[in-house]
Design an enzyme around this catalytic site. Structure first.
Site, short mmCIF file in Angstrom:
data_model
loop_
_atom_site.label_atom_id
_atom_site.label_comp_id
_atom_site.label_asym_id
_atom_site.label_seq_id
_atom_site.Cartn_x
_atom_site.Cartn_y
_atom_site.Cartn_z
N GLY A 32 0.84 -1.20 0.00
CA GLY A 32 0.00 0.00 0.00
C GLY A 32 0.87 1.24 0.00
O GLY A 32 2.09 1.17 0.03
N ASP A 148 -8.09 12.88 10.26
CA ASP A 148 -8.24 12.40 8.89
C ASP A 148 -9.01 11.09 8.88
O ASP A 148 -8.61 10.12 8.22
CB ASP A 148 -6.88 12.24 8.22
CG ASP A 148 -7.00 12.14 6.69
OD1 ASP A 148 -8.02 12.61 6.14
OD2 ASP A 148 -6.09 11.60 6.05
#
Length: 523
Positions: A32, A148
């Site tokens: 990722g 976030d």
């Protein structure tokens, strides 16, 4: 074992597969990545188990704030021990970069799961986010705000055959009552999940995480965030101005939680602890309800796919009355209600409310004090502009009365991403003896900017005229756009030119600013 050459010991270049980090870890494969680096699957040589190693991007190592933020992530996560928070194990060096060693969560992200499913059954959505709310409660108790929260930062694995959420990526989190690692007033987060108070650069606080969790609950149930579609600046504006609407078939119990979490007033949102309890109760109430079909933003069922913009909701009676009162007041003051950005091919020689210009002698020179632009007097091929020509007022008027101007030509460069929440467009008009310049800017309420308009040689990029300054432009609900100019210059003949519009955010600085170039033209 394979050890890359020293030249490849950088996370930004070469294949690090098989690279050993001391005697502790061996990198296996990248799994990722994000804005700050790449996540690798690695093997712990001590405990013989797989872990995740997040490598900071090599180019960010020269940025002290990025390095500090990366180190801060370790400090924050070492503080947090909770079953629904990814555990941090170690901070290591990898070549000339840094690595954060964490538990490996195999099930992918909640974003991946939602993409596969389209939408989730209401009970499953509520139960998963109850786990996230419990993780937030633990973080908030220690004074940590995530900042976030979104499906990408919620990882999934299975415990006893059931989905188990793990909250991750506290890299831009802020410890309350501690000096921030980010620029004061900076807007941090992802547009779809940003709380209204954060749009103005407000101090991060736990209610902002609750707001984002409400957006995620809506998204899991409907298949899209509350304000999906359109540029980032428009989404941010809708977080401030609009209220979400339920999609057809959304259970009332889910919708009530969304409304509570997304209340415009931070103090009226529930705490993370109370929200976790509420979500578990809601999950029991809706446990027999199936998942809704995925919806586009305008509430029409469809198959999974990219969302399309939805129209703004019809104004309420009170809002219509308020707008009518404002329009009447503007009409009484004889203020032209005109917006260039909403009129294709609009005439830009006319000054608008709040427009500024800095008068300068023809051919450039130092700008004078900022003052309102003179109103354009439009007639057949003639216009009056507010410049300070050496000929003096009477000479300038005589010149303007006989000078013919071509139509305005505007650049098609608009900047509207999250980094620059503004719509910007520089324009020029060629006359028989001179050139006129003007710049348009539309931005979110609460933003203040200093704008400059310059004329540069298109071939050499050398400054020819200006910069003309419009200082302290303030954007509000009643003045969402401003003009800088028009200005009149007399550049040398026989060249190609381009108008350059630059701006920096002033006052409560949110973002650094930007630059847009207009259309090139021959003179």
């Amino acid at each position: 074992m394979r050890t890359p050459p020293e030249a490849r010991n950088e996370t930004g270049g070469g294949d690090l597969t098989g690279y050993r980090i001391g005697d502790a870890y061996e990198l296996i494969e990248p799994i990722g990545g994000g804005g700050t680096g790449t996540v690798w699957r690695a093997r712990s040589l001590v405990q013989d188990e797989h872990v995740a190693v997040k490598l900071l991007r090599e180019d960010l190592m020269a940025e002290p704030k990025a390095v500090n933020r990366f180190v801060q992530e370790r400090a924050i996560l070492l503080m947090l021990r909770h079953p629904h928070i990814v555990r941090v194990r170690d901070l290591v060096t990898v070549g000339t970069s840094l690595g954060l060693v964490m538990d490996l969560v195999e099930g992918g992200s909640l974003r991946d799961y939602l993409h596969e499913q389209g939408t989730l059954p209401p009970a499953e959505a509520a139960m998963l986010l109850a786990q996230v709310a419990e993780a937030l409660a633990a973080a908030h108790k220690r004074g940590v705000v995530h900042r976030d929260l979104k499906p990408d930062n919620i990882l999934l694995d299975r415990v006893d055959g059931r989905l188990h959420c793990r909250l991750t990526d506290f890299g831009i989190a802020r410890i309350l009552d501690t000096p921030s690692m980010t620029t004061p007033g900076a807007l941090v987060g992802t547009a779809n999940y940003v709380a209204p108070e954060a749009v103005y650069g407000g101090r991060p606080a736990p209610p902002a995480d609750i707001y984002a969790l409400g957006v995620v609950l809506f998204e899991l149930t409907a298949g899209h965030p509350t304000y999906a579609g359109g540029p980032a600046w428009a989404i941010l504006r809708r977080h401030v101005d609009e209220s979400p609407r339920p999609v057809d078939g959304m259970p009332d119990a889910i919708w009530q939680v969304v409304q509570q979490c997304m209340d415009k007033r931070p103090g009226r949102r529930p705490s993370a602890r109370d929200l976790a309890a509420t979500l578990r109760t809601v999950a029991r109430r809706v446990r027999d309800l199936p998942a809704l079909p995925p919806h586009t933003v305008d509430n029409r069922p469809t198959t999974p796919g990219p969302p399309v913009p939805r129209p703004r909701p019809a104004p309420t009676r009170s809002r219509r009355a308020f707008c009518a009162a404002v329009l009447l007041a503007l009409a009484a003051l004889a203020v032209p209600a005109w917006n260039f950005l909403n009129r294709p091919g609009g005439e830009v020689g006319e000054a608008r409310p709040g427009a500024h210009s800095t008068a300068a002698p023809a051919g450039g020179g130092s700008p004078s004090a900022v003052r309102p632009t003179a109103r354009a007097v439009r007639s057949a091929g003639a216009a009056t502009v507010g410049d300070a020509s050496p000929a003096g007022p009477s000479g300038r008027a005589a010149t303007e009365a006989t000078e013919a101007w071509q139509d305005w030509e505007c650049g098609d460069s608009y900047t509207w991403d999250l980094g620059h929440p503004a719509v910007v467009q520089p324009c020029h008009a060629v006359g028989t003896g001179r050139v006129r310049l003007v710049g348009h800017m539309k931005a979110l309420p609460g933003i203040q900017a200093d704008v400059t308009i310059s004329l540069v040689d298109a071939d050499t990029d050398e400054l020819v005229a200006g910069p003309h300054l419009c200082a302290g432009l303030m954007f509000t609900d009643f003045a969402p756009s401003h003009d800088c100019g028009p200005f009149v210059d007399n550049p040398p003949r026989g060249h190609r030119y381009v108008v350059v519009q630059k701006w920096v955010y002033s006052g409560r600085s949110i973002l650094p600013g930007g630059e847009v170039r207009g259309k090139e033209f021959a003179w």
